[in-house]
Every structure is written in structure tokens, then in C-alpha cells.
Design a protein around this motif. Sequence first.
Motif, mmCIF file in Angstrom:
data_model
loop_
_atom_site.group_PDB
_atom_site.id
_atom_site.type_symbol
_atom_site.label_atom_id
_atom_site.label_comp_id
_atom_site.label_asym_id
_atom_site.label_seq_id
_atom_site.Cartn_x
_atom_site.Cartn_y
_atom_site.Cartn_z
ATOM 1 N N ALA A 60 -91.490 -12.506 -54.661
ATOM 2 C CA ALA A 60 -90.617 -13.127 -53.855
ATOM 3 C C ALA A 60 -91.114 -14.540 -53.204
ATOM 4 O O ALA A 60 -92.539 -14.700 -53.057
ATOM 5 N N ALA A 61 -90.338 -15.458 -53.003
ATOM 6 C CA ALA A 61 -90.595 -16.528 -52.311
ATOM 7 C C ALA A 61 -91.082 -16.218 -50.833
ATOM 8 O O ALA A 61 -90.535 -15.367 -50.332
ATOM 9 N N ASP A 62 -92.012 -17.071 -50.262
ATOM 10 C CA ASP A 62 -92.701 -16.720 -48.874
ATOM 11 C C ASP A 62 -91.536 -16.664 -47.922
ATOM 12 O O ASP A 62 -91.411 -15.802 -47.120
ATOM 13 N N SER A 63 -90.361 -17.444 -48.082
ATOM 14 C CA SER A 63 -89.268 -17.546 -47.124
ATOM 15 C C SER A 63 -88.468 -16.172 -47.147
ATOM 16 O O SER A 63 -87.742 -16.068 -46.093
ATOM 17 N N VAL A 64 -88.609 -15.575 -48.048
ATOM 18 C CA VAL A 64 -87.821 -14.314 -48.026
ATOM 19 C C VAL A 64 -88.434 -13.009 -47.874
ATOM 20 O O VAL A 64 -87.830 -11.837 -48.021
ATOM 21 N N LYS A 65 -89.678 -13.040 -48.027
ATOM 22 C CA LYS A 65 -90.559 -11.746 -48.114
ATOM 23 C C LYS A 65 -90.246 -11.001 -46.889
ATOM 24 O O LYS A 65 -90.342 -11.457 -45.566
ATOM 25 N N GLY A 66 -90.148 -9.777 -46.992
ATOM 26 C CA GLY A 66 -90.017 -8.801 -45.773
ATOM 27 C C GLY A 66 -88.455 -8.761 -45.430
ATOM 28 O O GLY A 66 -88.050 -7.893 -44.830
#
Length: 127
Positions: A60-66
Motif C-alpha cells: 500500500a501507499a503510505d497515504s492509505v495504509k491502515g
Amino acid sequence: QVQLKESGGGLVQVEGSLRLSCEFSGANFGNYAMGWFRAAPGADRQFVYAISRNSYTTYAADSVKGRFAISRDNAKNVMYLDMNILKPEDTAVYYCAACRRTEAGEVQIQPGAYDWWGQGTQVTVSS
């Protein structure tokens, strides 16, 4: 010829949720690594999430992780993107893409690695 069709986009409020689907046809879905990308108005296409042919690997891209989750059902030829805690900056056209040239557990994050693209589905997050 591979065809991809996204669905599930729409208008949602901040912190809401959406599930995007990508229907695959024209080849053996299990032979393709898959990915989701998005493009905001005036911006380049941006990597969101990727999944390997066998689902063993996701990235995942960092911006959408979690907040986002990716999955696929090789028996149904469908890939999903579950989007939660949506933010205004998630507003974009979301595209699914298929990549033939990968090992079973590999993912691809560069747009140029993908061979086939869908037409996109609009996601708008309102505040």
C-alpha cells in the motif's frame, strides 16, 4: 483481450467508506498481478495499492495504509479496494490495472509495469 471495469465509486462524506470493484475478463485472472491507482484533477496517476497473483503479497501507499484494504477473488475474476476513514484528499478517479509479467508473489507499483487499465471510477469525499 483483457478488459477491466471498475465500479463502486460515488460521493461520500469524510470518514465514510466505499468498496470499489474491478471486474476482469478476457484472460486467466490468476496470471495477473493487479493494482489500484488514482488521479486527482490536474495531477499524475498515483499508486494506491497492489496485490500479487496469489494474494500472498500486498503493498500500500503510505497515504492509505491502515485505511484501505485490497483483496481479490480469483474464482470470481474480481479485485476489491475497501476504503475506510475517507479524507477529502482521497478524491480522485480510481483505476484498476493488470500486469502479466510477474512472479506469483510479486507486486508492481509503477504504472509503466501494467499492461491493461480500466476506465476509472470517480470517488468524491465531501467535507
